[in-house]
Design a protein around this motif. Structure first.
Motif, PDB file in Angstrom:
ATOM      1  N   ILE A   1       0.846  -1.192   0.000  1.00  0.00           N
ATOM      2  CA  ILE A   1       0.000   0.000   0.000  1.00  0.00           C
ATOM      3  C   ILE A   1       0.875   1.233   0.000  1.00  0.00           C
ATOM      4  O   ILE A   1       1.832   1.336   0.768  1.00  0.00           O
ATOM      5  N   LYS A   2       0.532   2.183  -0.860  1.00  0.00           N
ATOM      6  CA  LYS A   2       1.177   3.490  -0.891  1.00  0.00           C
ATOM      7  C   LYS A   2       0.076   4.532  -0.829  1.00  0.00           C
ATOM      8  O   LYS A   2      -0.992   4.320  -1.404  1.00  0.00           O
ATOM      9  N   PRO A   3       0.259   5.641  -0.179  1.00  0.00           N
ATOM     10  CA  PRO A   3       1.483   6.120   0.432  1.00  0.00           C
ATOM     11  C   PRO A   3       1.867   5.290   1.653  1.00  0.00           C
ATOM     12  O   PRO A   3       1.020   4.667   2.297  1.00  0.00           O
ATOM     13  N   GLU A   4       3.155   5.303   1.940  1.00  0.00           N
ATOM     14  CA  GLU A   4       3.698   4.479   3.020  1.00  0.00           C
ATOM     15  C   GLU A   4       3.148   4.860   4.393  1.00  0.00           C
ATOM     16  O   GLU A   4       3.052   4.022   5.274  1.00  0.00           O
ATOM     17  N   ASN A   5       2.806   6.137   4.572  1.00  0.00           N
ATOM     18  CA  ASN A   5       2.290   6.593   5.865  1.00  0.00           C
ATOM     19  C   ASN A   5       0.797   6.276   5.960  1.00  0.00           C
ATOM     20  O   ASN A   5      -0.048   7.052   5.513  1.00  0.00           O
ATOM     21  N   HIS A   6       0.474   5.106   6.510  1.00  0.00           N
ATOM     22  CA  HIS A   6      -0.913   4.690   6.686  1.00  0.00           C
ATOM     23  C   HIS A   6      -1.008   3.759   7.893  1.00  0.00           C
ATOM     24  O   HIS A   6      -0.004   3.259   8.386  1.00  0.00           O
ATOM     25  N   PHE A   7      -2.221   3.580   8.366  1.00  0.00           N
ATOM     26  CA  PHE A   7      -2.495   2.643   9.454  1.00  0.00           C
ATOM     27  C   PHE A   7      -3.377   1.536   8.897  1.00  0.00           C
ATOM     28  O   PHE A   7      -4.330   1.798   8.165  1.00  0.00           O
ATOM     29  N   ILE A   8      -3.048   0.298   9.241  1.00  0.00           N
ATOM     30  CA  ILE A   8      -3.852  -0.834   8.768  1.00  0.00           C
ATOM     31  C   ILE A   8      -4.329  -1.638   9.965  1.00  0.00           C
ATOM     32  O   ILE A   8      -3.581  -1.887  10.907  1.00  0.00           O
TER      33      ILE A   8
ATOM     34  N   PHE B   1      -5.497   6.782   5.989  1.00  0.00           N
ATOM     35  CA  PHE B   1      -4.410   7.615   5.502  1.00  0.00           C
ATOM     36  C   PHE B   1      -4.475   8.954   6.238  1.00  0.00           C
ATOM     37  O   PHE B   1      -5.373   9.750   5.968  1.00  0.00           O
ATOM     38  N   PRO B   2      -3.553   9.231   7.169  1.00  0.00           N
ATOM     39  CA  PRO B   2      -3.657  10.433   7.995  1.00  0.00           C
ATOM     40  C   PRO B   2      -3.251  11.729   7.299  1.00  0.00           C
ATOM     41  O   PRO B   2      -3.626  12.812   7.757  1.00  0.00           O
ATOM     42  N   GLU B   3      -2.494  11.655   6.225  1.00  0.00           N
ATOM     43  CA  GLU B   3      -1.999  12.871   5.571  1.00  0.00           C
ATOM     44  C   GLU B   3      -2.558  12.993   4.157  1.00  0.00           C
ATOM     45  O   GLU B   3      -2.944  12.008   3.529  1.00  0.00           O
ATOM     46  N   LYS B   4      -2.575  14.232   3.659  1.00  0.00           N
ATOM     47  CA  LYS B   4      -3.010  14.470   2.295  1.00  0.00           C
ATOM     48  C   LYS B   4      -1.985  13.892   1.313  1.00  0.00           C
ATOM     49  O   LYS B   4      -0.807  13.805   1.612  1.00  0.00           O
TER      50      LYS B   4
END
Length: 74
Positions: free
Chosen positions: A45-52, A68-71
């Motif tokens: 999954i991209k973007p790398e900054n995510h919570f699963i 996905f916490p960021e835009k």
């Protein structure tokens, strides 16, 4: 005679500006009760900054809830 099948699924979104992505639910993981042996499985999954967060539904199927916490633009 054994038949092996490979499945590759890609979903790609591209936006012209930064956007907030809502929570995604992915249902692509093989179930533990599957009669066919699964030799390998991966989820990238991209973007790398995510919570699963992995969950199971009432039928024992796996669901991935992704936040996905960021835009992002992609």
């Amino acid at each position: 005679m054994t038949i092996r099948v490979a499945l590759n699924h890609n979903t790609h979104y591209k936006f012209d500006r930064l956007v907030n992505l809502s929570k995604h639910t992915i249902r692509l993981r093989p179930g533990p009760h599957c009669r066919t042996p699964i030799h390998s499985y991966s989820l990238n999954i991209k973007p790398e900054n995510h919570f699963i967060n992995w969950q199971q539904d009432a039928f024992g199927n796996f669901l991935a809830s992704i936040v996905f916490p960021e835009k992002t633009k992609e």
